[in-house]
Scaffold this motif. Structure first.
Motif, PDB file in Angstrom:
ATOM      1  N   ALA A  54       1.975  -9.345   3.069  1.00 18.63           N
ATOM      2  CA  ALA A  54       0.952  -9.593   4.081  1.00 18.63           C
ATOM      3  C   ALA A  54       1.556 -10.020   5.415  1.00 18.63           C
ATOM      4  O   ALA A  54       1.142  -9.537   6.471  1.00 18.63           O
TER       5      ALA A  54
ATOM      6  N   ALA B 283       3.175  -7.015   6.998  1.00 19.06           N
ATOM      7  CA  ALA B 283       2.153  -6.137   7.581  1.00 19.06           C
ATOM      8  C   ALA B 283       1.634  -6.710   8.891  1.00 19.06           C
ATOM      9  O   ALA B 283       1.453  -5.979   9.872  1.00 19.06           O
ATOM     10  N   ARG B 284       1.421  -8.018   8.921  1.00 20.53           N
ATOM     11  CA  ARG B 284       0.937  -8.658  10.159  1.00 20.53           C
ATOM     12  C   ARG B 284       1.996  -8.573  11.248  1.00 20.53           C
ATOM     13  O   ARG B 284       1.674  -8.315  12.412  1.00 20.53           O
TER      14      ARG B 284
ATOM     15  N   GLU C 214       1.926  -5.114  12.519  1.00 27.22           N
ATOM     16  CA  GLU C 214       0.681  -4.940  13.268  1.00 27.22           C
ATOM     17  C   GLU C 214       0.820  -5.525  14.676  1.00 27.22           C
ATOM     18  O   GLU C 214       0.465  -4.875  15.665  1.00 27.22           O
TER      19      GLU C 214
ATOM     20  N   ARG D   3      -4.327  -2.084  13.618  1.00 28.65           N
ATOM     21  CA  ARG D   3      -4.876  -2.121  12.259  1.00 28.65           C
ATOM     22  C   ARG D   3      -4.365  -0.939  11.445  1.00 28.65           C
ATOM     23  O   ARG D   3      -4.143  -1.051  10.254  1.00 28.65           O
TER      24      ARG D   3
ATOM     25  N   ALA E 256      -0.994  -1.844  10.026  1.00 25.21           N
ATOM     26  CA  ALA E 256      -1.108  -2.710   8.845  1.00 25.21           C
ATOM     27  C   ALA E 256      -1.545  -1.896   7.633  1.00 25.21           C
ATOM     28  O   ALA E 256      -1.020  -2.093   6.534  1.00 25.21           O
ATOM     29  N   ARG E 257      -2.478  -0.970   7.819  1.00 21.44           N
ATOM     30  CA  ARG E 257      -2.924  -0.133   6.696  1.00 21.44           C
ATOM     31  C   ARG E 257      -1.768   0.676   6.133  1.00 21.44           C
ATOM     32  O   ARG E 257      -1.622   0.806   4.914  1.00 21.44           O
TER      33      ARG E 257
ATOM     34  N   LEU F 245       0.357  -1.572   4.100  1.00 21.39           N
ATOM     35  CA  LEU F 245      -0.305  -1.934   2.844  1.00 21.39           C
ATOM     36  C   LEU F 245      -0.299  -0.782   1.851  1.00 21.39           C
ATOM     37  O   LEU F 245      -0.174  -1.002   0.640  1.00 21.39           O
TER      38      LEU F 245
ATOM     39  N   ARG G 280      -6.069 -13.608   9.693  1.00 22.18           N
ATOM     40  CA  ARG G 280      -5.755 -12.194   9.495  1.00 22.18           C
ATOM     41  C   ARG G 280      -4.816 -11.990   8.304  1.00 22.18           C
ATOM     42  O   ARG G 280      -4.975 -11.028   7.553  1.00 22.18           O
TER      43      ARG G 280
ATOM     44  N   GLU H  35      -6.823 -12.090   5.232  1.00 18.75           N
ATOM     45  CA  GLU H  35      -7.576 -10.841   5.084  1.00 18.75           C
ATOM     46  C   GLU H  35      -6.684  -9.739   4.507  1.00 18.75           C
ATOM     47  O   GLU H  35      -7.107  -8.988   3.616  1.00 18.75           O
ATOM     48  N   ILE H  36      -5.463  -9.657   4.996  1.00 18.22           N
ATOM     49  CA  ILE H  36      -4.516  -8.653   4.491  1.00 18.22           C
ATOM     50  C   ILE H  36      -4.206  -8.911   3.019  1.00 18.22           C
ATOM     51  O   ILE H  36      -4.161  -7.982   2.211  1.00 18.22           O
TER      52      ILE H  36
ATOM     53  N   ASP I 212      -7.149  -7.760   0.982  1.00 23.36           N
ATOM     54  CA  ASP I 212      -7.208  -6.288   0.935  1.00 23.36           C
ATOM     55  C   ASP I 212      -6.179  -5.739  -0.046  1.00 23.36           C
ATOM     56  O   ASP I 212      -6.483  -4.849  -0.852  1.00 23.36           O
TER      57      ASP I 212
END
Length: 178
Positions: free
Chosen positions: A115, A118-119, A122, A130, A133-134, A137, A164, A167-168, A171
């Motif tokens: 996470a 990814a942040r 991002e 976003r 990050a996707r 992920l 955030r 949230e990641i 997800d």
């Protein structure tokens, strides 16, 4: 579903696979930190300590200290992206200390490196934050070893909160459990 007070089974093999996975995730964002503070090796040291444990090494005080050192490096970073990259490294080394406890908090220990990486990616992205990050992920989901999904299945879902990064984590947790 387990309750917060329950203990879960957690084998040494699973712990090693989780630590190796966390290191692989954190390694993806290491260059973001190193562009910011090229002489600071604390995040790199933490990332490389985790696979040493994953490959059969011992959980030592040095491994734990490398996690804390990378965490401190996040405070010295000049950009939020570099700080998250250092936090990813900290989570990688700390993954070796996952507790066999049915706590939603433990999900953050399993997926924290992914996470924060990814942040970091991002925040460092100039376009499509976003979407960046996707992409990270999707990579994290496809590279998660069986131990990650097996242990997540013994834990409650990721907890609310955490901005955030939280949230990641939620997800990724949901995707890995699907």
């Amino acid at each position: 579903m387990p309750t917060e007070s329950d203990r879960i089974e957690l084998s040494e093999h699973e712990l090693r696979e989780i630590a190796g996975y966390a290191a692989d995730c954190a390694r993806r964002a290491l260059s973001i930190f190193e562009q910011n503070l090229p002489a600071d090796t604390r995040p790199r040291d933490a990332i490389y300590a985790a696979p040493a444990f994953a490959g059969g090494g011992r959980r030592t005080g040095a491994l734990r200290q490398s996690a804390w050192a990378a965490y401190r490096a996040a405070r010295d970073a000049a950009s939020p992206a570099a700080a998250d990259a250092a936090r990813a490294a900290s989570h990688a080394a700390a993954a070796a200390y996952l507790h066999p406890k049915a706590s939603a908090h433990q999900v953050k220990h399993i997926l924290g490196a992914a996470a924060h990486a990814a942040r970091a990616e991002e925040l460092a992205s100039e376009e499509g934050r976003r979407a960046t990050a996707r992409t990270t992920l999707v990579w994290a989901r496809h590279h998660a070893p069986t131990a990650v999904t097996a242990v997540l299945g013994r834990l409650p879902a990721a907890p609310p909160g955490g901005g955030r990064v939280g949230e990641i984590i939620r997800d990724l947790d949901a995707a890995l459990r699907a």
